[in-house]
Design an enzyme around this catalytic site. Structure first.
Site, PDB file in Angstrom:
ATOM      1  N   CYS A   2     -31.036 -41.541  -3.224  1.00 50.60           N
ATOM      2  CA  CYS A   2     -31.956 -40.503  -2.767  1.00 50.60           C
ATOM      3  C   CYS A   2     -32.182 -39.481  -3.875  1.00 50.60           C
ATOM      4  O   CYS A   2     -31.266 -39.161  -4.625  1.00 50.60           O
ATOM      5  CB  CYS A   2     -31.467 -39.751  -1.536  1.00 50.60           C
ATOM      6  SG  CYS A   2     -31.205 -40.813  -0.112  1.00 50.60           S
ATOM      7  N   ARG A  27     -33.912 -43.593  -7.783  1.00 52.99           N
ATOM      8  CA  ARG A  27     -32.719 -43.274  -6.983  1.00 52.99           C
ATOM      9  C   ARG A  27     -32.810 -43.815  -5.554  1.00 52.99           C
ATOM     10  O   ARG A  27     -31.850 -43.735  -4.799  1.00 52.99           O
ATOM     11  CB  ARG A  27     -32.525 -41.755  -6.933  1.00 52.99           C
ATOM     12  CG  ARG A  27     -32.320 -41.126  -8.288  1.00 52.99           C
ATOM     13  CD  ARG A  27     -32.236 -39.625  -8.158  1.00 52.99           C
ATOM     14  NE  ARG A  27     -31.041 -39.241  -7.456  1.00 52.99           N
ATOM     15  CZ  ARG A  27     -29.869 -38.997  -8.027  1.00 52.99           C
ATOM     16  NH1 ARG A  27     -29.763 -39.092  -9.337  1.00 52.99           N
ATOM     17  NH2 ARG A  27     -28.831 -38.649  -7.317  1.00 52.99           N
ATOM     18  N   TRP A  74     -33.020 -43.628  -0.159  1.00 50.20           N
ATOM     19  CA  TRP A  74     -32.292 -44.901  -0.108  1.00 50.20           C
ATOM     20  C   TRP A  74     -31.513 -44.849   1.200  1.00 50.20           C
ATOM     21  O   TRP A  74     -30.578 -44.062   1.337  1.00 50.20           O
ATOM     22  CB  TRP A  74     -31.360 -45.018  -1.309  1.00 50.20           C
ATOM     23  CG  TRP A  74     -30.706 -46.368  -1.410  1.00 50.20           C
ATOM     24  CD1 TRP A  74     -31.235 -47.488  -1.982  1.00 50.20           C
ATOM     25  CD2 TRP A  74     -29.403 -46.741  -0.926  1.00 50.20           C
ATOM     26  NE1 TRP A  74     -30.342 -48.530  -1.872  1.00 50.20           N
ATOM     27  CE2 TRP A  74     -29.213 -48.115  -1.236  1.00 50.20           C
ATOM     28  CE3 TRP A  74     -28.382 -46.078  -0.262  1.00 50.20           C
ATOM     29  CZ2 TRP A  74     -28.055 -48.810  -0.918  1.00 50.20           C
ATOM     30  CZ3 TRP A  74     -27.223 -46.770   0.071  1.00 50.20           C
ATOM     31  CH2 TRP A  74     -27.065 -48.122  -0.263  1.00 50.20           C
ATOM     32  N   ASN A 100     -29.346 -35.565   0.240  1.00 51.19           N
ATOM     33  CA  ASN A 100     -28.853 -36.731  -0.495  1.00 51.19           C
ATOM     34  C   ASN A 100     -27.349 -36.789  -0.265  1.00 51.19           C
ATOM     35  O   ASN A 100     -26.646 -35.832  -0.586  1.00 51.19           O
ATOM     36  CB  ASN A 100     -29.169 -36.550  -1.988  1.00 51.19           C
ATOM     37  CG  ASN A 100     -28.493 -37.590  -2.870  1.00 51.19           C
ATOM     38  OD1 ASN A 100     -28.165 -38.674  -2.416  1.00 51.19           O
ATOM     39  ND2 ASN A 100     -28.289 -37.232  -4.129  1.00 51.19           N
ATOM     40  N   GLU A 493     -21.774 -60.245 -16.521  1.00 50.81           N
ATOM     41  CA  GLU A 493     -22.896 -59.319 -16.618  1.00 50.81           C
ATOM     42  C   GLU A 493     -24.229 -60.075 -16.531  1.00 50.81           C
ATOM     43  O   GLU A 493     -25.168 -59.612 -15.872  1.00 50.81           O
ATOM     44  CB  GLU A 493     -22.768 -58.509 -17.922  1.00 50.81           C
ATOM     45  CG  GLU A 493     -23.894 -57.554 -18.240  1.00 50.81           C
ATOM     46  CD  GLU A 493     -24.188 -56.509 -17.162  1.00 50.81           C
ATOM     47  OE1 GLU A 493     -23.420 -56.375 -16.198  1.00 50.81           O
ATOM     48  OE2 GLU A 493     -25.238 -55.853 -17.286  1.00 50.81           O
ATOM     49  N   LYS A 497     -27.095 -59.425 -13.685  1.00 50.29           N
ATOM     50  CA  LYS A 497     -28.492 -59.086 -14.001  1.00 50.29           C
ATOM     51  C   LYS A 497     -29.432 -59.994 -13.239  1.00 50.29           C
ATOM     52  O   LYS A 497     -30.410 -59.542 -12.660  1.00 50.29           O
ATOM     53  CB  LYS A 497     -28.792 -59.238 -15.505  1.00 50.29           C
ATOM     54  CG  LYS A 497     -28.233 -58.203 -16.440  1.00 50.29           C
ATOM     55  CD  LYS A 497     -28.843 -56.829 -16.325  1.00 50.29           C
ATOM     56  CE  LYS A 497     -28.161 -56.020 -15.281  1.00 50.29           C
ATOM     57  NZ  LYS A 497     -27.044 -55.211 -15.613  1.00 50.29           N
ATOM     58  N   HIS A 516     -11.336 -75.535 -11.514  1.00 53.58           N
ATOM     59  CA  HIS A 516     -10.465 -75.159 -10.397  1.00 53.58           C
ATOM     60  C   HIS A 516     -11.275 -74.849  -9.139  1.00 53.58           C
ATOM     61  O   HIS A 516     -10.775 -74.195  -8.225  1.00 53.58           O
ATOM     62  CB  HIS A 516      -9.596 -73.968 -10.802  1.00 53.58           C
ATOM     63  CG  HIS A 516      -8.740 -74.257 -11.997  1.00 53.58           C
ATOM     64  ND1 HIS A 516      -7.674 -75.125 -11.945  1.00 53.58           N
ATOM     65  CD2 HIS A 516      -8.844 -73.853 -13.283  1.00 53.58           C
ATOM     66  CE1 HIS A 516      -7.131 -75.208 -13.155  1.00 53.58           C
ATOM     67  NE2 HIS A 516      -7.831 -74.454 -13.986  1.00 53.58           N
ATOM     68  N   LYS A 615     -30.516 -46.539  -8.382  1.00 55.28           N
ATOM     69  CA  LYS A 615     -29.916 -46.389  -9.704  1.00 55.28           C
ATOM     70  C   LYS A 615     -28.536 -45.731  -9.663  1.00 55.28           C
ATOM     71  O   LYS A 615     -27.601 -46.207 -10.279  1.00 55.28           O
ATOM     72  CB  LYS A 615     -30.880 -45.600 -10.589  1.00 55.28           C
ATOM     73  CG  LYS A 615     -30.443 -45.463 -12.032  1.00 55.28           C
ATOM     74  CD  LYS A 615     -30.502 -46.787 -12.760  1.00 55.28           C
ATOM     75  CE  LYS A 615     -30.025 -46.700 -14.180  1.00 55.28           C
ATOM     76  NZ  LYS A 615     -29.700 -48.045 -14.704  1.00 55.28           N
TER      77      LYS A 615
HETATM   78  C1  F6R Z   1     -26.210 -52.993 -12.472  1.00 59.17           C
HETATM   79  C2  F6R Z   1     -25.988 -51.563 -12.367  1.00 59.17           C
HETATM   80  C3  F6R Z   1     -24.864 -51.095 -11.528  1.00 59.17           C
HETATM   81  C4  F6R Z   1     -24.183 -49.877 -12.194  1.00 59.17           C
HETATM   82  C5  F6R Z   1     -23.125 -49.292 -11.250  1.00 59.17           C
HETATM   83  C6  F6R Z   1     -22.376 -48.161 -11.897  1.00 59.17           C
HETATM   84  O1  F6R Z   1     -27.277 -53.271 -13.318  1.00 59.17           O
HETATM   85  O2  F6R Z   1     -26.705 -50.780 -12.916  1.00 59.17           O
HETATM   86  O3  F6R Z   1     -23.949 -52.112 -11.276  1.00 59.17           O
HETATM   87  O4  F6R Z   1     -23.605 -50.284 -13.391  1.00 59.17           O
HETATM   88  O5  F6R Z   1     -23.745 -48.839 -10.082  1.00 59.17           O
HETATM   89  O6  F6R Z   1     -23.233 -47.138 -12.260  1.00 59.17           O
HETATM   90  P1  F6R Z   1     -22.819 -46.031 -13.308  1.00 59.17           P
HETATM   91  O7  F6R Z   1     -22.635 -46.705 -14.617  1.00 59.17           O
HETATM   92  O8  F6R Z   1     -23.975 -45.071 -13.309  1.00 59.17           O
HETATM   93  O9  F6R Z   1     -21.556 -45.426 -12.806  1.00 59.17           O
END
Ligand code: F6R
Length: 620
Positions: A2, A27, A74, A100, A493, A497, A516, A615
């Site tokens: 949010c 957000r 959100w 928020n 990772e 993604k 396994h 985000k």
């Molecule tokens: C994936 C992604 C999330 C963040 C996670 C931690 O692409 O962006 O997995 O890495 O929410 O966020 P921060 O780094 O802001 O603590």
């Protein structure tokens, strides 16, 4: 999670509010809304979906006035809907607010307020706060306070938040005090922009860019009382904290898309620069080490450290895993990488010689912040590796290292990951040189690090090759990502993604673990991405690759330029420059970011705003 904006000043509030919501949309993007006070009443427009839809509604039904608030949501409590969108109304419209965070005791409060006659129109936790503020206001008025006095309104907010359990960033308007905006926070960020005869409010600094150069970051338990001409802080303990004004470091270029179609692509291509920024001023050739300005620990205390705990979530946790390998190899200090969401509730034995590093792009992740606080409470040195200057974690840690990667707006983290890995490499070098690492070894590492921005530039040339691979496989419903040693976290990772932006199921695994269990998933429809640049156990990785081929699984290999052998075995190869093993995560993660991006585009997904995500995860 949010985003909140607010404005009070001489201009029409709408244009800042709507532009700010566009900038904060990363957000949360389930719905958006604004409320503007026109001197007599507070008009509200809200709409499910993206901010564009709200903008269209406001074009048809404009709101006028020079004080207002906005929110992009959100959803936590209550499905995304027009009704559940913020801002919410308290009482009979005397209070309007945006929130928020999460109100944990909302159901008890709601029952109590219902008994008092308040009618709930939404299924959100936030409406409870709106009614609670209205109720406190009503109580004061009944005891003789003036409804048009700003003090009455501020006290109503302060009394209400004392009854709340949970987290909040709140922006509150009052129908009967048309020039007042109240903002308060606990656990959710808020920043106030100071203008000339005007004030701005936002969840982070991005909406303020281009509007003001001076900002004040609210701290937990602080309430800001804001009018066009005045800005006063109250602390919940009754004190009036000193207002400390910071210069806003961002420029509008940082948040512009420029020539790129999406923020994610822009951020992927920024990596030669962001990796350079992470190293700038931190390489000490004479001493063959790294140096940091903000660790706030002297050499003696650093030498006492005999264990390091890295804590983070998501992509930042993957960077932590690379950090574990780096620090253990260069500095010979035992490292553990803990999910912050687990660490905050666990109680692992840690001596006073344990150092904690929270790794976070946003600096606002609720679990990471809680884990940091828990460790701090127990007396440990808590440091942060963080991108967002002035964020809560950056401010609460005892010291730390900034990434200097600039704002990351695409929801999927890309440049922050490589910057975190770069900073962790510097940290490993720094701690190593205090212990066992020799001068020539330190110099060699510095030499390699200096080459990295160019190596990343070369790596980005794989763009077209990746596009071809994406075209071939974008309809697959499952992917495996496999790597060993430094490339195991890269596999995790890469899989993250792909799943987060293309909604394809993907699993990352250490390549040798396949046999396994997960090898049962291999069939002709399930591509395996092998992260297989040359390394000390390259022949073993090749055997794992053969095992997949033998079972009919298509193989996409990420390999070093000139590796003809792998080209014969794999169905498709994406070449990356040859670098030392410990630097491979930096180059190998880039084709995987691009692969996820291209596949998501081909599947028609919204790469910058994937479904169900936001985000900054500022709720637990
Ligand atoms: C994936 C992604 C999330 C963040 C996670 C931690 O692409 O962006 O997995 O890495 O929410 O966020 P921060 O780094 O802001 O603590």
């Amino acid at each position: 999670m949010c985003g909140i904006v607010g404005y009070v000043g001489p201009k029409q509030a709408y244009s800042y509010l709507i532009e700010g919501l566009f900038r904060l949309e990363y957000r949360g993007y389930d719905s958006a809304g604004i409320a503007i006070q026109d001197g007599e009443q507070i008009g509200i427009r809200k709409k499910t979906g993206r901010v564009t839809e709200l903008a269209e509604l406001c074009r048809q039904e404009p709101l006028k006035g020079s004080i207002g608030i906005g929110h992009t949501r959100w959803a936590t409590h209550g499905a995304p809907s027009d009704t559940n969108s913020h801002p919410h109304v308290g009482g009979n419209g005397e209070v309007v607010l945006a929130h928020n965070g999460v109100i944990e005791n909302y159901s008890i409060l709601r029952d109590r307020l219902r008994e008092l006659g308040y009618v709930f129109r939404t299924s959100t936790d936030t409406e409870v706060v709106a009614h609670l503020v209205a109720h406190q206001l009503d109580e004061s008025i009944r005891l003789g306070a003036s409804p048009t006095d700003a003090k009455t309104c501020v006290q109503a907010v302060e009394s209400a938040i004392k009854q709340i359990k949970g987290t909040y960033g709140l922006a509150v308007l009052f129908r009967d005090v048309p020039d007042l905006l109240v903002a308060t926070r606990l656990g959710s960020p808020l920043v106030v922009g100071i203008g000339k005869g005007e004030h701005y409010l936002a969840s982070d600094a991005s909406p303020l860019v281009g509007n003001t150069e001076e900002v004040v970051y609210l701290k937990d338990h602080e309430t800001a009382v804001i009018t066009a001409d005045s800005f006063v802080l109250h602390h919940q303990d009754g004190s009036e904290p000193v207002v400390s004004i910071h210069a806003l470091a961002q420029t509008s270029q940082d948040t512009d898309l420029g020539e790129y179609e999406h923020y994610m692509l822009k951020e992927i291509f920024e990596q030669p620069q962001t990796i350079e920024n992470a190293m700038r001023g931190r390489l000490d050739e004479d001493e063959a080490t790294a140096k940091f300005g903000g660790l706030n620990m002297d050499a003696q205390s650093l030498r006492r450290i005999d264990r390091i705990v890295l804590t983070a979530c998501g992509t930042s946790w993957h960077a932590g895993l690379v950090g574990e390998y780096l620090i253990e190899e260069f500095a010979r200090i035992p490292v553990e990488v803990e999910y912050a969401s687990e660490l905050r509730y666990r109680n692992p034995p840690m001596s006073d010689r344990t150092m904690i590093f929270a790794i976070t792009q946003s600096g606002e992740t609720a679990d990471t912040l809680a884990a940091l606080r828990e460790c701090k409470r127990k007396g440990h040195e808590t440091l942060a590796i963080c991108n967002t200057v002035g964020s809560t974690i950056a401010r609460e840690a005892n010291g730390g290292i900034y990434l200097h990667a600039g704002p990351e707006i695409g929801v999927a983290s890309t440049k922050a990951f490589t910057s975190q890995v770069t900073v962790l490499t510097l940290l490993a070098l720094f701690l190593g040189r205090m212990r066992h690492l020799s001068y020539p070894a330190g110099q060699r590492i510095i030499g390699h690090l200096r080459e990295m921005p160019d190596k990343i530039r070369q790596t980005l040339k794989c763009f077209d090759a990746v596009k071809e691979v994406a075209r071939k496989y974008y309809t697959a419903e499952n992917f495996l990502y496999l790597g060993r040693l430094y490339n195991f976290p890269v596999a995790l990772e890469g899989a993250l993604k792909l799943k987060e932006i293309s909604y394809i199921h993907a699993e990352g695994y250490p390549a040798a673990e396949m046999k396994h269990g997960p090898i049962a998933l291999v069939d002709e429809h399930t591509p395996s991405v092998f992260i297989a640049p040359r390394c000390q156990i390259y022949p073993k990785v090749m055997s794992n690759l053969e095992e997949v081929k033998a079972r009919g699984g298509p193989v996409i290999a990420i390999a070093c330029e000139g590796d003809d052998k792998i080209a014969e075995l794999a169905d498709d190869v994406i070449f990356v420059p040859d670098v030392d093993e410990y630097l491979q995560p930096l180059v190998a993660s880039i084709p995987l970011q691009l692969l996820a991006y291209q596949i998501a585009i081909l599947r028609g997904c919204n790469v910058d705003r994937p479904r169900n995500l936001a985000k900054s995860v500022t709720v637990e």
